[in-house]
Scaffold this active site. Sequence first.
Site, PDB file in Angstrom:
ATOM      1  N   ASP A  60      -0.140 -18.296  -1.636  1.00 35.13           N
ATOM      2  CA  ASP A  60      -1.531 -18.684  -1.366  1.00 35.13           C
ATOM      3  C   ASP A  60      -2.100 -18.213  -0.024  1.00 35.13           C
ATOM      4  OD1 ASP A  60      -0.664 -20.058  -3.589  1.00 35.13           O
ATOM      5  OD2 ASP A  60      -1.413 -21.997  -2.949  1.00 35.13           O
TER       6      ASP A  60
ATOM      7  N   GLU B 106      10.321 -28.023  -1.126  1.00 35.73           N
ATOM      8  CA  GLU B 106       9.501 -26.900  -1.615  1.00 35.73           C
ATOM      9  C   GLU B 106       9.802 -25.617  -0.823  1.00 35.73           C
ATOM     10  OE1 GLU B 106       5.346 -27.791  -1.339  1.00 35.73           O
ATOM     11  OE2 GLU B 106       4.742 -26.069  -2.583  1.00 35.73           O
TER      12      GLU B 106
HETATM   13  C1  DGY Z   1      -1.804 -25.462  -4.416  1.00 41.75           C
HETATM   14  O1  DGY Z   1      -2.638 -26.279  -4.814  1.00 41.75           O
HETATM   15  O2  DGY Z   1      -1.295 -25.490  -3.306  1.00 41.75           O
HETATM   16  C2  DGY Z   1      -1.332 -24.436  -5.339  1.00 41.75           C
HETATM   17  O3  DGY Z   1      -0.454 -23.556  -4.746  1.00 41.75           O
HETATM   18  C3  DGY Z   1      -2.473 -23.701  -5.943  1.00 41.75           C
HETATM   19  O4  DGY Z   1      -2.121 -23.492  -7.226  1.00 41.75           O
END
Ligand code: DGY
Length: 429
Positions: free
Chosen positions: A167, A397
């Site tokens: 992201d 994560e």
């Molecule tokens: C989030 O919401 O952080 C996800 O990576 C987007 O899909």
Amino acid sequence: MADAAGWRERARRVLAQNDRGGYTVPSPGLYPFQWNWDSAVVALGWMTFDESRAWRELDRLFEGQWDSGLLPHIVFHVPADTYFPGPGEWGTADRHHPPTSSISQPPLAATMVRMMSERAADPDLAKRAVAQLLPKLLAWHRWWFRDRDPEGTGLVATFHPWESGLDNSPAWDEPLAAVPPTSRAYARRDTGFVDAARRPRQADYDRYVYLMDFFRQTKFDPARIYAECPYRVADFGLNTILLRATDDLAELCHRHDEPGAAEEMGAAADRSRRALAGLWSEKSGVYVSRDTRTGRLLEARTHSTFLAWYGRVAHSVEVDRRLLAGCNDWLARVPQGLPSTHPDAPEFEPQRYWRGPVWPHMNWLIAQGLAEAGHAAPPTALRHSTRSLIARGGFREYFNPLTGEGYGGSDFSWTAAVTLFWCVPETIS
Ligand code: DGY
């Protein structure tokens, strides 16, 4: 991990706890729906102890597939109010049930399906499952090649940083700066679960929301989005994952007596393989992505470059040598690898999501490619590093490459899955 059996048991328990009826949420609270590339990895994790449940994961994911072939990045099977942006924000509920997002994510599924079918202890079940999935996978791959590469360049475009899966990678800073920030009010939920210093910045979110609203306003018209989207990037990482998956899909078609589709996918993979080799940057000594609106290479040094082996990108012996030296160098620079951004880069932030932390599933993909290319030492180092991070920090994560601390969501499904099929598999304990 002294107690390998115990770790496997704990990992299985994480998947069972995150099971919502045939699909697995990535992490309770923070990500309460079904995510596309998470589920592909998680299916391989289920495969180690419950084969019918593993195939079910992918069936449920494809419940979100659109008529166009798009397989969205989130499937909102049941409502939950702990995540933003939820189904109402994407505006898809009147076109698809269950509601979904309107963008996709790295297409790991065909590769996972091939791996799952090759590991299957129940080959009849696997054969039936693959036969059901094959037309859906083909529709998704055709969608990529048609709607995301309408000019036939061999590289598909992403219209949102979330499509890359990485992201807030520094690779997207430049193209994202061209996107206007939204002017509307909205409330993030992620920072209620995770320290804001470990998540994307507010300025990034303002642009993520702008893009999501733009897709809705175009009524998801692919031609309009391709022409007008203020963000359009040929992401090296996603394209390598697509290339690998297209090769694997061609092989699955071949095994299932679909010679026409096998040939079609083989030709698409050849185009992509040639185009990807052109993303090598002499300047940065890594593979990079391209902003296809401006034509500029995005020179950030991210771990996506090391997916070149996984994608089987065709490159010279010299590039291979430099890439391998680079991988060893990145590993040597931090106590726990592989950082998602080069640790000497000014954008490196060891705690902030995709700007520095180590991601277990990325380590596995990179190690898988390295091992297949015959490079033996770095995959072993990557596996040991990932194991010790999980042993210390739990099924988190992502992890700080300098301190080893675990961050982001807890009881994270793909971290548990990677533990089961790679870090602590049955066969090495
Ligand atoms: C989030 O919401 O952080 C996800 O990576 C987007 O899909």
